[in-house]
Enzyme design. Sequence first.
Site, PDB file in Angstrom:
ATOM      1  N   CYS A 199      15.678 -10.400  -0.831  1.00 44.29           N
ATOM      2  CA  CYS A 199      16.219 -10.177  -2.176  1.00 44.29           C
ATOM      3  C   CYS A 199      15.159  -9.478  -3.019  1.00 44.29           C
ATOM      4  CB  CYS A 199      16.630 -11.513  -2.791  1.00 44.29           C
ATOM      5  SG  CYS A 199      17.555 -11.320  -4.328  1.00 44.29           S
TER       6      CYS A 199
ATOM      7  N   TYR B  21      -2.360  -6.045  10.742  1.00 44.06           N
ATOM      8  CA  TYR B  21      -2.033  -6.360   9.348  1.00 44.06           C
ATOM      9  C   TYR B  21      -0.529  -6.461   9.091  1.00 44.06           C
ATOM     10  CZ  TYR B  21      -6.897  -5.036   9.147  1.00 44.06           C
ATOM     11  OH  TYR B  21      -8.241  -4.946   9.398  1.00 44.06           O
TER      12      TYR B  21
ATOM     13  N   TYR C  42       0.800  -1.227   0.000  1.00 43.49           N
ATOM     14  CA  TYR C  42       0.000   0.000   0.000  1.00 43.49           C
ATOM     15  C   TYR C  42       0.833   1.276   0.000  1.00 43.49           C
ATOM     16  CZ  TYR C  42      -3.236  -3.478   1.960  1.00 43.49           C
ATOM     17  OH  TYR C  42      -3.984  -4.599   2.197  1.00 43.49           O
TER      18      TYR C  42
END
Length: 523
Positions: A430, A460, A403
């Site tokens: 990575c 979250y 987000y």
Amino acid sequence: MVAEASPLAPGWLSLPTDQARLDAKLWAEDVERGTDGVLRIDGVPVADLAQEFGTPLFVMSERDFRARAATFRNAFDEAFQDLCGGVDVFYAGKSFLCTEVVHWVREEGLGLDTCSGGELAVALRAGMPGHRLGLHGNNKSAAEITRAIDADLGRIVVDSLQEVALVGDLAVQRGRTANVMLRLTPGVHAHTHEFIATAHEDQKFGLSLTTEQGPGQAAGSGRDGAGGAEADGASSPAARAVADALAHPGINLLGVHCHIGSQIFESEGFELAAQRLLGFLAGVRDRHGVELPELDLGGGYGIAYTEADEPRPAAEIARAMAAVVGSTCTRLGLGVPRISIEPGRAIVGPTTFTLYTAGTTKTVRVDAAANGSEVVQDTSVTHPRRYVSVDGGMSDNARPVLYGADYSAVLASRTPDADPVLSRVVGKHCESGDIVVRDVYLPDDTGAGDLLAVPGTGAYCWVLSSNYNYLTRPPVVAVADGIARLIVRGETEEDLFRRDVQREPASPAKAVPATDPGAPRTV
């Protein structure tokens, strides 16, 4: 030399004058910095937590969680007491859930919303009574619905016309009646990220209030823009769902539900959604002669992740919503339904910080144009940005990459007395987008072995964690009364191997005579 603000910093980020100060709105109430500079939670130094449990580590304040839950319960009960006898507060389990948190939720007098069979299983395992549970989801399986029916759930939130029939039929098959609420999309676009705004029309959730288009019909012509009943409610998916649910012998229709999104600070969206849903309930009354007894206005209340965020107190939100609900019901001649809400992030988010150990650092020079600045005087002039790598990253906090979420960070293991420099905290994966905190001022001498704490990671983060690059998911520790205890065990490599189905051992190999240099050495 006096430290100066970096031209690379976003406009909302201020240069700290006291790096030891903690911004109270970002942290649990029992987090403080000791006289030795070490961060403490309920008196427990973070250095002790890192030594006992390792890092990365989610550190949660039980006292703060309980206090925030009680604040929402009391604030909304007080605001709505004269209208409908109070409010039912359902903790949104999708934000963070484990059996210990279920106990806290139950003991603080809240209900619990779940979004899958797995979350429901956690709630039931912890002994949450069925009548205090809800089940959400836009594509529930028959098995999930059956489990909810057998557990006598207080509410199954139905998301589509097909699901009305499925829930009702399964209830009849089980010889039961399912308590149902219908999730509606009131067409309110919350001012938040596209993927967490959930009440506008163009997304997967809910039943539309808008009359379906016919030839030559303008889109949306079936909704009263002032929030009243639909002009032709019988042709909207929401109204058809009401008719189907009222007619089904396996369904007890409680009312309607909406959720306009997450991390919302403005009240207007909540108020407009309430007006539209109450207008819809008035239309149901006029069409079917029944006043549905409940209205769930969802959650989505924002919290502070950075100094720029200004969350509204629960009491202020409650009073504003109560005023709108009361006046709208009076205007429509509608009895005030029993209201429920679903805070998740606003309860658990600020209770938790993630503790990391810093590793490698480097400083790069960036020109303002490369940083996205709109006004660039001289592109030949560059400015430093420090990169600080930590031992976690996007596998324990996916929100920045999902987000573009912003976070804050502080040096947690000692007094931050070096000059502040603009820094970027990055993970060890990575992946170039593996950013934990995009912009933060940290002491110039931050380096390997230092502990960094990132606040606001209760919601979250752990629930979206992964095993990317085969990193193990971190543990979660709850602190109360000066004692830290595991509430979610961290994974080990053995946990990962248990899911890895290995091939059967090969038969013993035998040697091949070395007569041909190109021949394989074993068979």
